[in-house]
Scaffold this active site. Structure first.
Site, PDB file in Angstrom:
ATOM      1  N   GLU A  27      44.796  45.597  43.183  1.00  0.00           N
ATOM      2  CA  GLU A  27      44.879  46.952  42.583  1.00  0.00           C
ATOM      3  C   GLU A  27      44.822  47.994  43.657  1.00  0.00           C
ATOM      4  O   GLU A  27      43.559  48.008  44.232  1.00  0.00           O
ATOM      5  CB  GLU A  27      44.096  47.237  41.424  1.00  0.00           C
ATOM      6  CG  GLU A  27      44.047  46.349  40.090  1.00  0.00           C
ATOM      7  CD  GLU A  27      42.880  46.401  39.172  1.00  0.00           C
ATOM      8  OE1 GLU A  27      42.215  47.208  39.442  1.00  0.00           O
ATOM      9  OE2 GLU A  27      42.870  45.436  38.337  1.00  0.00           O
ATOM     10  N   LEU A  51      46.934  46.566  36.871  1.00  0.00           N
ATOM     11  CA  LEU A  51      45.527  46.678  36.723  1.00  0.00           C
ATOM     12  C   LEU A  51      45.252  45.429  35.895  1.00  0.00           C
ATOM     13  O   LEU A  51      45.209  45.639  34.625  1.00  0.00           O
ATOM     14  CB  LEU A  51      45.143  47.888  35.922  1.00  0.00           C
ATOM     15  CG  LEU A  51      44.932  49.060  37.015  1.00  0.00           C
ATOM     16  CD1 LEU A  51      46.079  49.570  37.776  1.00  0.00           C
ATOM     17  CD2 LEU A  51      44.150  50.128  36.276  1.00  0.00           C
ATOM     18  N   GLU A  53      43.133  41.721  36.148  1.00  0.00           N
ATOM     19  CA  GLU A  53      42.326  40.884  37.131  1.00  0.00           C
ATOM     20  C   GLU A  53      42.783  39.493  36.680  1.00  0.00           C
ATOM     21  O   GLU A  53      42.932  38.658  37.782  1.00  0.00           O
ATOM     22  CB  GLU A  53      40.717  41.013  36.774  1.00  0.00           C
ATOM     23  CG  GLU A  53      40.019  42.247  37.256  1.00  0.00           C
ATOM     24  CD  GLU A  53      40.690  43.627  36.601  1.00  0.00           C
ATOM     25  OE1 GLU A  53      40.739  43.443  35.227  1.00  0.00           O
ATOM     26  OE2 GLU A  53      40.408  44.481  36.938  1.00  0.00           O
ATOM     27  N   GLN A  75      38.888  45.080  42.187  1.00  0.00           N
ATOM     28  CA  GLN A  75      38.556  46.327  42.688  1.00  0.00           C
ATOM     29  C   GLN A  75      37.345  46.502  42.844  1.00  0.00           C
ATOM     30  O   GLN A  75      36.779  47.329  43.728  1.00  0.00           O
ATOM     31  CB  GLN A  75      39.312  47.465  42.084  1.00  0.00           C
ATOM     32  CG  GLN A  75      39.332  48.624  42.668  1.00  0.00           C
ATOM     33  CD  GLN A  75      40.429  49.773  42.150  1.00  0.00           C
ATOM     34  OE1 GLN A  75      40.136  50.158  41.060  1.00  0.00           O
ATOM     35  NE2 GLN A  75      41.714  49.793  42.770  1.00  0.00           N
ATOM     36  N   ASP A  78      32.403  44.359  38.789  1.00  0.00           N
ATOM     37  CA  ASP A  78      32.319  44.622  37.467  1.00  0.00           C
ATOM     38  C   ASP A  78      33.257  43.931  36.712  1.00  0.00           C
ATOM     39  O   ASP A  78      32.994  43.516  35.547  1.00  0.00           O
ATOM     40  CB  ASP A  78      31.916  46.149  37.230  1.00  0.00           C
ATOM     41  CG  ASP A  78      31.047  46.769  38.238  1.00  0.00           C
ATOM     42  OD1 ASP A  78      29.798  47.221  37.661  1.00  0.00           O
ATOM     43  OD2 ASP A  78      31.362  46.895  39.383  1.00  0.00           O
ATOM     44  N   HIS A 121      30.497  50.194  37.583  1.00  0.00           N
ATOM     45  CA  HIS A 121      30.726  50.216  39.024  1.00  0.00           C
ATOM     46  C   HIS A 121      29.494  49.742  39.844  1.00  0.00           C
ATOM     47  O   HIS A 121      29.424  50.281  40.968  1.00  0.00           O
ATOM     48  CB  HIS A 121      31.469  51.481  39.594  1.00  0.00           C
ATOM     49  CG  HIS A 121      32.729  51.694  38.958  1.00  0.00           C
ATOM     50  ND1 HIS A 121      32.821  52.170  37.872  1.00  0.00           N
ATOM     51  CD2 HIS A 121      34.165  51.290  39.175  1.00  0.00           C
ATOM     52  CE1 HIS A 121      34.170  52.455  37.674  1.00  0.00           C
ATOM     53  NE2 HIS A 121      34.958  51.980  38.181  1.00  0.00           N
TER      54      HIS A 121
END
Length: 352
Positions: A27, A51, A53, A75, A78, A121
């Site tokens: 991403e 976007l 995963e 990215q 998390d 994050h």
């Protein structure tokens, strides 16, 4: 004197130029952004994904199955929780085939706290990752090791997870990567994209050399006799600073071990230090229940029970669902300098 993000970028450039890296993707990994932390700016093989995963890991596995050598990014770590089952499948591949099918897949992802990233994050992923047999897992604490571990990951026929401490991605090393210019401003002019208009921008890569840090090798970054502290990633520089302060102020010196590799890890270096000092502290910022540090503590007790002068101990993150954005929440959720200094002083002064 590159920072860690620049070091990763140069390692990926070396990989696509000399080591057969076919794709770097994720991403916002491709132009114009070049990664949230700029770690993929200017790379010839970099491209953007949706976007998704699961799509990223599935695509990377497909490229690796077909003979490619991909490096993909999640990215933020998390969001690696979205693909635990796919990680498990990738880790099975070489073992299930008796070594007949390689899985030269590298996944890199920012890890840990230190940037006030709040609930989604700020996670640490290494304890989860250590439970994925078939994967190798590394976490650098400085730019030179980030370069060397990334090259080792690219060369490896197994899937490798490269956890990059978010809080250290802008930290500069005092040592040079082979081929890197000594002037940090010159390096920035060569490889950092302009902030505004990037149309037509091309990096001017230095003539980089090979520097591979073997996966599974720790680094002894301080030497001493009052105790052993084992860490990696963001807390490692904090441990080194705390050890330096206690050496300066109280004459207590410590072995500080930068583990660098979560799995496989360098038990020989740990064992030799424990035999020397008889006192052990393990520090990381992952949550404290079923933490990877607990595995290390268990092995220290199993193999060095009669060599220990005092009980071994851990210093870990609080067992909370996430870290709040407020700075007070963050500093009270993961170990800070004062916590490490206190823990080291208690370790060194406890009566045997």
């Amino acid at each position: 004197m590159a920072n860690m993000a620049q070091a990763v970028r140069m390692a990926l450039h070396y990989g696509e130029t000399h080591l057969g890296v076919t794709d770097v993707f994720g991403e916002d990994v491709g132009p114009p952004l070049g990664g949230v932390f700029t770690a993929t700016q200017g790379l010839r093989t970099a491209w953007n994904t949706p976007l998704d995963e699961r799509g990223i890991i599935g695509t990377a596995m497909g490229i690796a199955y077909a003979g490619g050598r991909p490096v993909c990014e999640i990215q933020f770590c998390d969001y690696a929780f979205n693909v635990l089952d796919m990680f498990k499948i990738a880790g099975n591949q070489r073992w299930a085939s008796g070594g007949g099918y390689d899985m030269p897949l590298v996944v890199m992802t920012p890890n840990g706290a230190g940037i006030r990233g709040s609930l989604y994050h700020s996670h640490s992923f290494e304890s989860w990752a250590s439970r994925l047999p078939g994967w190798k897992v590394v976490m650098p604490s400085n730019a030179l090791d980030a370069y060397g571990l990334m090259l080792a990951a690219i060369k490896d026929p197994n899937p490798v997870l490269v956890l990059l401490p978010k809080a250290l991605l802008r930290a500069r090393d005092t040592r040079l990567i082979p081929g890197e210019p000594a002037d940090a401003d010159e390096l920035s002019r060569m490889i950092d994209a302009p902030v505004n208009d990037r149309a037509g921008w091309e990096p001017q890569w230095p003539d980089l050399g090979d520097h591979t840090v073997p996966i599974g090798s720790a680094a002894l970054v301080r030497e001493g006799t009052a105790g052993t502290v084992i860490s990696y990633g963001r807390p490692l520089p904090v441990c080194a600073q705390a050890a330096d302060e206690l050496a300066r102020d109280h004459g207590r010196t410590f072995d500080v071990i930068d583990l660098r590799s979560i799995f496989p890890y360098d038990w020989d270096t740990i064992s030799k230090s424990v035999l020397k000092t008889g006192r052990v502290l393990i520090v990381n910022e992952d949550t404290e229940v079923t933490n990877f540090g607990e595995h290390l503590l268990r092995r220290v007790v199993d193999e060095h029970f009669y060599d220990l002068a005092v009980r071994p101990r851990t210093l870990m993150g609080k067992h909370v669902p996430g870290i709040g954005m407020n700075q007070n929440y963050e500093v009270n959720s993961v170990p800070q300098l004062g916590d490490v200094r206190t823990a080291l002083w208690d370790l060194a002064t406890e009566a045997a």
